[in-house]
Design a protein around this motif. Structure first.
Motif, mmCIF file in Angstrom:
data_model
loop_
_atom_site.group_PDB
_atom_site.id
_atom_site.type_symbol
_atom_site.label_atom_id
_atom_site.label_comp_id
_atom_site.label_asym_id
_atom_site.label_seq_id
_atom_site.Cartn_x
_atom_site.Cartn_y
_atom_site.Cartn_z
ATOM 1 N N GLU A 23 14.176 39.928 9.546
ATOM 2 C CA GLU A 23 13.966 40.912 10.607
ATOM 3 C C GLU A 23 15.196 40.957 11.511
ATOM 4 O OE1 GLU A 23 10.695 41.963 14.103
ATOM 5 O OE2 GLU A 23 10.998 39.884 13.452
ATOM 6 N N LEU A 24 15.657 42.161 11.797
ATOM 7 C CA LEU A 24 16.723 42.322 12.772
ATOM 8 C C LEU A 24 16.114 42.330 14.174
ATOM 9 C CD1 LEU A 24 18.979 45.111 11.202
ATOM 10 C CD2 LEU A 24 19.118 42.631 10.921
ATOM 11 N N VAL A 25 16.893 41.850 15.133
ATOM 12 C CA VAL A 25 16.444 41.796 16.524
ATOM 13 C C VAL A 25 17.541 42.378 17.408
ATOM 14 C CG1 VAL A 25 15.651 40.333 18.414
ATOM 15 C CG2 VAL A 25 15.113 39.707 16.047
ATOM 16 N N VAL A 26 17.153 43.272 18.288
ATOM 17 C CA VAL A 26 18.074 43.786 19.309
ATOM 18 C C VAL A 26 18.109 42.765 20.441
ATOM 19 C CG1 VAL A 26 18.507 45.656 20.951
ATOM 20 C CG2 VAL A 26 17.598 46.163 18.667
ATOM 21 N N PHE A 27 19.287 42.529 21.014
ATOM 22 C CA PHE A 27 19.408 41.462 22.015
ATOM 23 C C PHE A 27 20.483 41.795 23.044
ATOM 24 C CE2 PHE A 27 22.326 40.671 18.590
ATOM 25 C CZ PHE A 27 23.470 40.152 19.178
ATOM 26 N N CYS A 28 20.418 41.076 24.166
ATOM 27 C CA CYS A 28 21.405 41.273 25.225
ATOM 28 C C CYS A 28 21.604 39.958 25.979
ATOM 29 C CB CYS A 28 20.963 42.377 26.188
ATOM 30 S SG CYS A 28 19.535 41.936 27.210
ATOM 31 N N ALA A 29 22.549 39.963 26.898
ATOM 32 C CA ALA A 29 22.760 38.810 27.766
ATOM 33 C C ALA A 29 21.637 38.743 28.793
ATOM 34 C CB ALA A 29 24.109 38.915 28.456
ATOM 35 N N PRO A 30 21.300 37.543 29.292
ATOM 36 C CA PRO A 30 20.190 37.426 30.247
ATOM 37 C C PRO A 30 20.405 38.179 31.559
ATOM 38 C CG PRO A 30 21.123 35.253 29.699
ATOM 39 C CD PRO A 30 21.864 36.256 28.901
ATOM 40 N N ASP A 31 21.690 38.442 31.896
ATOM 41 C CA ASP A 31 21.959 39.163 33.135
ATOM 42 C C ASP A 31 22.343 40.623 32.887
ATOM 43 O OD1 ASP A 31 24.300 38.461 31.910
ATOM 44 O OD2 ASP A 31 25.352 37.830 33.723
ATOM 45 N N HIS A 32 22.083 41.109 31.701
ATOM 46 C CA HIS A 32 22.335 42.523 31.391
ATOM 47 C C HIS A 32 21.273 43.379 32.073
ATOM 48 C CE1 HIS A 32 22.614 46.237 28.989
ATOM 49 N NE2 HIS A 32 23.842 45.838 28.672
ATOM 50 N N PRO A 33 21.602 44.601 32.514
ATOM 51 C CA PRO A 33 20.612 45.462 33.178
ATOM 52 C C PRO A 33 19.339 45.715 32.368
ATOM 53 C CG PRO A 33 22.817 46.348 33.475
ATOM 54 C CD PRO A 33 22.952 45.182 32.552
ATOM 55 N N LEU A 34 19.417 45.662 31.049
ATOM 56 C CA LEU A 34 18.228 45.911 30.224
ATOM 57 C C LEU A 34 17.375 44.665 30.019
ATOM 58 C CD1 LEU A 34 19.698 48.235 27.428
ATOM 59 C CD2 LEU A 34 18.281 48.905 29.378
ATOM 60 N N ALA A 35 17.840 43.512 30.482
ATOM 61 C CA ALA A 35 17.161 42.245 30.205
ATOM 62 C C ALA A 35 15.756 42.184 30.807
ATOM 63 C CB ALA A 35 18.004 41.084 30.712
ATOM 64 N N THR A 36 15.524 42.914 31.870
ATOM 65 C CA THR A 36 14.219 42.866 32.536
ATOM 66 C C THR A 36 13.208 43.841 31.925
ATOM 67 O OG1 THR A 36 14.998 44.476 34.173
ATOM 68 C CG2 THR A 36 15.244 42.142 34.726
ATOM 69 N N LYS A 37 13.656 44.654 30.996
ATOM 70 C CA LYS A 37 12.762 45.634 30.376
ATOM 71 C C LYS A 37 11.881 44.956 29.330
ATOM 72 C CE LYS A 37 14.394 50.002 31.508
ATOM 73 N NZ LYS A 37 13.787 51.337 31.412
ATOM 74 N N LYS A 38 10.587 45.231 29.373
ATOM 75 C CA LYS A 38 9.693 44.699 28.359
ATOM 76 C C LYS A 38 9.894 45.403 27.018
ATOM 77 C CE LYS A 38 6.034 43.082 31.444
ATOM 78 N NZ LYS A 38 4.592 43.165 31.772
ATOM 79 N N LYS A 39 10.138 46.706 27.082
ATOM 80 C CA LYS A 39 10.406 47.491 25.887
ATOM 81 C C LYS A 39 11.488 48.511 26.205
ATOM 82 C CE LYS A 39 5.668 47.255 24.039
ATOM 83 N NZ LYS A 39 4.492 48.066 23.617
ATOM 84 N N LEU A 40 12.360 48.749 25.240
ATOM 85 C CA LEU A 40 13.394 49.748 25.435
ATOM 86 C C LEU A 40 12.858 51.127 25.069
ATOM 87 C CD1 LEU A 40 16.701 48.160 24.083
ATOM 88 C CD2 LEU A 40 15.618 47.916 26.317
ATOM 89 N N SER A 41 13.118 52.084 25.938
ATOM 90 C CA SER A 41 12.743 53.460 25.646
ATOM 91 C C SER A 41 13.832 54.113 24.796
ATOM 92 C CB SER A 41 12.582 54.247 26.949
ATOM 93 O OG SER A 41 13.842 54.349 27.613
ATOM 94 N N GLU A 42 13.546 55.298 24.286
ATOM 95 C CA GLU A 42 14.557 56.042 23.535
ATOM 96 C C GLU A 42 15.780 56.310 24.407
ATOM 97 O OE1 GLU A 42 13.986 58.196 19.574
ATOM 98 O OE2 GLU A 42 13.501 56.305 20.476
#
Length: 294
Positions: free
Chosen positions: A164-183
């Motif tokens: 399985e591929l996983v999308v990921f980011c740094a813990p301090d990235h602006p998207l890190a607090t999102k539970k799910k990414l929108s389109e």
């Protein structure tokens, strides 16, 4: 018997290098001896196996059709020689693996293989899916472990394990607090991805079907560790195999991001040439892979 094993060796080496001088060097022969061996085999059967294009010898249709049988016969002869010398029946195995498999799974498999089969030798070639498939097809590798989808009538493609591929980011990235990414999040993000020709990139592109042309791809890198470092530096977000991200997730240097309605599952495969002689070492390697990871 009108041909010798030495003639087969010269034929196969010439097919590989497309040059009689390089073929001779690889077999520790003089160029004239190698050229004579090849000419004698062709004249004995009144055939031509190569098209002469300048200094290059290119396999013709007949040579291509016979290559696999010659490879199989020579491999069996080498196995017989080992048995006659009362050495291990397990010979020299050449394995190719794509980067995720090669960097995170293959070393463990090799370690177990060598523990269970003393005297065995294993060479590991790590490259992307396209490169590994080409080398298996050219008889440069005995078996390939790949993470990309391919189709080739000359290759056996055998399902191995799910990934399985996983999308990921740094813990301090602006998207890190999102539970799910929108389109919208997906489209606004800057992506750091594997290069074209890799199985990981192929799976990502399929998962992003419909919006792929609209994505902002900042960097394309050939190595998973380089992608992880770039994402840790907040240059963008990435998408790699969960296998490659396990340790980073455990220590918290990277965090997973959920993307609903996008299928990031994929399959790992074994690939072998259909005309390849499968000795005991190849069968034991495949069995070990399936027992360790399935």
């Amino acid at each position: 018997m009108k041909y010798t094993l030495r003639q087969l060796q010269v034929f196969l080496a010439t097919a590989h290098f497309q040059n009689i001088s390089k073929a001779a060097n690889s077999l520790a022969m003089s160029q004239s001896a190698a050229s004579s061996a090849l000419s004698e085999m062709e004249s004995q059967f009144d055939i031509q196996l190569f098209d002469r294009v300048g200094k290059r010898l290119q396999l013709n249709s007949l040579g291509h059709a016979l290559r696999g049988q010659a490879e199989a016969l020579l491999r069996q002869a080498e196995d017989l020689e080992l048995a006659l010398q009362q050495h291990s029946a397990v010979g020299h195995l050449k394995v190719g693996a794509t980067l995720t498999i090669g960097n995170y799974l293959a070393i463990h498999i090799m370690s177990r293989f060598l523990q269970e089969l003393p005297g065995a030798q294993v060479e590991l070639d790590v490259a992307n899916t396209a490169a590994i498939a080409a080398k298996v097809k050219n008889f440069e590798l005995d078996v390939g472990l790949i993470e990309g989808e391919i189709s080739d009538p000359e290759l056996d493609i055998i399902p191995w394990m799910e990934d399985e591929l996983v999308v990921f980011c740094a813990p301090d990235h602006p998207l890190a607090t999102k539970k799910k990414l929108s389109e919208k999040d997906i489209l606004n993000a800057q992506w750091i991805l594997r290069e074209q020709g890799s199985g990981t990139r192929q799976a990502f592109d399929w998962a992003m079907h419909g919006i792929l042309p609209e994505l902002t791809i900042l960097l394309e890198l050939q190595h998973t560790e380089a992608i992880k470092r770039a994402v840790e530096a907040r240059l963008g977000i990435g998408c790699l195999s969960r296998v490659a991200l396990k340790e980073a997730f455990s220590r918290g240097s990277l965090i997973p991001l959920l993307i609903p309605n996008r299928n990031l599952k994929r399959q790992f495969y074994f690939i072998l040439h259909k005309q390849k002689y499968r000795d005991s070492s190849i069968d034991q390697w495949l069995t070990l892979c399936q027992s360790l990871y399935h």
